[in-house]
Design a protein around this motif. Structure first.
Motif, PDB file in Angstrom:
ATOM      1  N   LYS A  49       0.799  -1.223   0.000  1.00 39.99           N
ATOM      2  CA  LYS A  49       0.000   0.000   0.000  1.00 39.99           C
ATOM      3  C   LYS A  49       0.834   1.275   0.000  1.00 39.99           C
ATOM      4  O   LYS A  49       0.373   2.314  -0.457  1.00 39.99           O
ATOM      5  CB  LYS A  49      -0.968   0.002   1.172  1.00 39.99           C
ATOM      6  CG  LYS A  49      -0.297   0.028   2.522  1.00 39.99           C
ATOM      7  CD  LYS A  49      -1.320  -0.030   3.623  1.00 39.99           C
ATOM      8  CE  LYS A  49      -0.661  -0.020   4.972  1.00 39.99           C
ATOM      9  NZ  LYS A  49      -1.637  -0.054   6.046  1.00 39.99           N
ATOM     10  N   LEU A  50       2.048   1.228   0.506  1.00 38.69           N
ATOM     11  CA  LEU A  50       2.901   2.421   0.517  1.00 38.69           C
ATOM     12  C   LEU A  50       3.787   2.523  -0.723  1.00 38.69           C
ATOM     13  O   LEU A  50       4.405   3.549  -0.952  1.00 38.69           O
ATOM     14  CB  LEU A  50       3.776   2.420   1.768  1.00 38.69           C
ATOM     15  CG  LEU A  50       3.031   2.512   3.090  1.00 38.69           C
ATOM     16  CD1 LEU A  50       4.007   2.443   4.256  1.00 38.69           C
ATOM     17  CD2 LEU A  50       2.210   3.776   3.163  1.00 38.69           C
ATOM     18  N   ASP A 101      -5.589  -0.644   2.174  1.00 38.12           N
ATOM     19  CA  ASP A 101      -6.210  -1.897   1.756  1.00 38.12           C
ATOM     20  C   ASP A 101      -7.514  -2.147   2.503  1.00 38.12           C
ATOM     21  O   ASP A 101      -8.276  -3.031   2.137  1.00 38.12           O
ATOM     22  CB  ASP A 101      -5.264  -3.076   2.018  1.00 38.12           C
ATOM     23  CG  ASP A 101      -4.044  -3.034   1.119  1.00 38.12           C
ATOM     24  OD1 ASP A 101      -4.162  -2.514  -0.006  1.00 38.12           O
ATOM     25  OD2 ASP A 101      -2.989  -3.518   1.534  1.00 38.12           O
ATOM     26  N   SER A 102      -7.766  -1.388   3.552  1.00 38.44           N
ATOM     27  CA  SER A 102      -8.972  -1.599   4.357  1.00 38.44           C
ATOM     28  C   SER A 102     -10.118  -0.741   3.827  1.00 38.44           C
ATOM     29  O   SER A 102      -9.914   0.223   3.101  1.00 38.44           O
ATOM     30  CB  SER A 102      -8.687  -1.241   5.804  1.00 38.44           C
ATOM     31  OG  SER A 102      -8.240   0.090   5.889  1.00 38.44           O
ATOM     32  N   HIS A 129     -11.104  -4.758   8.507  1.00 40.28           N
ATOM     33  CA  HIS A 129     -10.005  -5.282   9.319  1.00 40.28           C
ATOM     34  C   HIS A 129     -10.330  -5.158  10.812  1.00 40.28           C
ATOM     35  O   HIS A 129      -9.487  -4.763  11.616  1.00 40.28           O
ATOM     36  CB  HIS A 129      -8.703  -4.534   9.018  1.00 40.28           C
ATOM     37  CG  HIS A 129      -8.128  -4.848   7.672  1.00 40.28           C
ATOM     38  ND1 HIS A 129      -8.730  -4.480   6.499  1.00 40.28           N
ATOM     39  CD2 HIS A 129      -7.000  -5.506   7.329  1.00 40.28           C
ATOM     40  CE1 HIS A 129      -7.991  -4.881   5.484  1.00 40.28           C
ATOM     41  NE2 HIS A 129      -6.936  -5.509   5.957  1.00 40.28           N
ATOM     42  N   ALA A 130     -11.561  -5.481  11.173  1.00 37.01           N
ATOM     43  CA  ALA A 130     -11.993  -5.357  12.569  1.00 37.01           C
ATOM     44  C   ALA A 130     -11.198  -6.297  13.465  1.00 37.01           C
ATOM     45  O   ALA A 130     -10.812  -7.385  13.055  1.00 37.01           O
ATOM     46  CB  ALA A 130     -13.480  -5.654  12.686  1.00 37.01           C
ATOM     47  N   ALA A 131     -10.965  -5.883  14.699  1.00 31.12           N
ATOM     48  CA  ALA A 131     -10.147  -6.661  15.634  1.00 31.12           C
ATOM     49  C   ALA A 131     -10.979  -7.425  16.639  1.00 31.12           C
ATOM     50  O   ALA A 131     -10.427  -8.133  17.472  1.00 31.12           O
ATOM     51  CB  ALA A 131      -9.181  -5.737  16.360  1.00 31.12           C
ATOM     52  N   SER A 132     -12.300  -7.304  16.588  1.00 31.08           N
ATOM     53  CA  SER A 132     -13.158  -8.017  17.541  1.00 31.08           C
ATOM     54  C   SER A 132     -14.283  -8.722  16.780  1.00 31.08           C
ATOM     55  O   SER A 132     -14.561  -8.417  15.618  1.00 31.08           O
ATOM     56  CB  SER A 132     -13.742  -7.059  18.570  1.00 31.08           C
ATOM     57  OG  SER A 132     -14.502  -6.066  17.928  1.00 31.08           O
ATOM     58  N   LYS A 144     -18.581  -0.545   0.817  1.00 28.33           N
ATOM     59  CA  LYS A 144     -19.129   0.816   0.807  1.00 28.33           C
ATOM     60  C   LYS A 144     -18.255   1.697  -0.063  1.00 28.33           C
ATOM     61  O   LYS A 144     -17.038   1.575  -0.087  1.00 28.33           O
ATOM     62  CB  LYS A 144     -19.162   1.394   2.218  1.00 28.33           C
ATOM     63  CG  LYS A 144     -20.339   0.934   3.009  1.00 28.33           C
ATOM     64  CD  LYS A 144     -20.472   1.806   4.247  1.00 28.33           C
ATOM     65  CE  LYS A 144     -21.798   1.568   4.875  1.00 28.33           C
ATOM     66  NZ  LYS A 144     -22.083   2.504   5.923  1.00 28.33           N
ATOM     67  N   THR A 145     -18.878   2.621  -0.760  1.00 29.66           N
ATOM     68  CA  THR A 145     -18.150   3.588  -1.562  1.00 29.66           C
ATOM     69  C   THR A 145     -18.210   4.939  -0.875  1.00 29.66           C
ATOM     70  O   THR A 145     -19.016   5.165   0.032  1.00 29.66           O
ATOM     71  CB  THR A 145     -18.749   3.698  -2.973  1.00 29.66           C
ATOM     72  OG1 THR A 145     -20.123   4.067  -2.860  1.00 29.66           O
ATOM     73  CG2 THR A 145     -18.651   2.378  -3.712  1.00 29.66           C
ATOM     74  N   ASP A 146     -17.352   5.833  -1.304  1.00 31.60           N
ATOM     75  CA  ASP A 146     -17.314   7.169  -0.695  1.00 31.60           C
ATOM     76  C   ASP A 146     -18.551   7.883  -1.008  1.00 31.60           C
ATOM     77  O   ASP A 146     -19.428   8.298  -0.754  1.00 31.60           O
ATOM     78  CB  ASP A 146     -16.135   7.974  -1.216  1.00 31.60           C
ATOM     79  CG  ASP A 146     -14.816   7.349  -0.804  1.00 31.60           C
ATOM     80  OD1 ASP A 146     -14.792   6.667   0.217  1.00 31.60           O
ATOM     81  OD2 ASP A 146     -13.836   7.574  -1.520  1.00 31.60           O
TER      82      ASP A 146
END
Length: 112
Positions: free
Chosen positions: A48-49, A57-58, A77-80, A110-112
């Motif tokens: 990504k960089l 990427d999220s 990329h949820a952590a829970s 979702k889009t912007d």
């Protein structure tokens, strides 16, 4: 002595020219496409960089619960663990990267 010096100077320039031409050939072989307009499949494979235009990427997505058909927005990329508010079913589990959706759960990005 002056002739001896000129010969060393000449061979020094020749070896320098050969070294630069070798470096240029290696660089041209490595980049087989235009750097300003690289193909989409190449950009997607880069970190990504390291992309031409840096982008994450999220993303956020809408997830539909298979039981009560409620749509919930979640982070990719949820952590829970993500649980439906209405019927308390597990919609997604964290994996250390992107979440793993449960069976039967549908989503859309979702889009912007």
């Amino acid at each position: 002595m002056n002739r001896h010096f000129n010969r060393h100077l000449f061979f020094g320039f020749v070896s320098l020219f050969l070294a630069f031409s070798l470096i240029i050939n290696v660089l041209l072989q490595k980049f087989d496409h235009d750097l300003l307009q690289s193909p989409a499949h190449h950009e997607a494979s880069l970190h990504k960089l390291k992309r031409l235009v840096q982008s994450p990427d999220s993303y956020f997505m809408d997830v539909k619960c298979p039981g009560c058909v409620k749509i919930s927005p979640i982070f990719s990329h949820a952590a829970s663990v993500i649980i439906c508010d209405r019927c308390n079913t597990i919609l997604a589990r964290p994996t250390g990267g992107k979440v793993k959706l449960s069976e039967g759960v549908s989503f859309r990005r979702k889009t912007d």
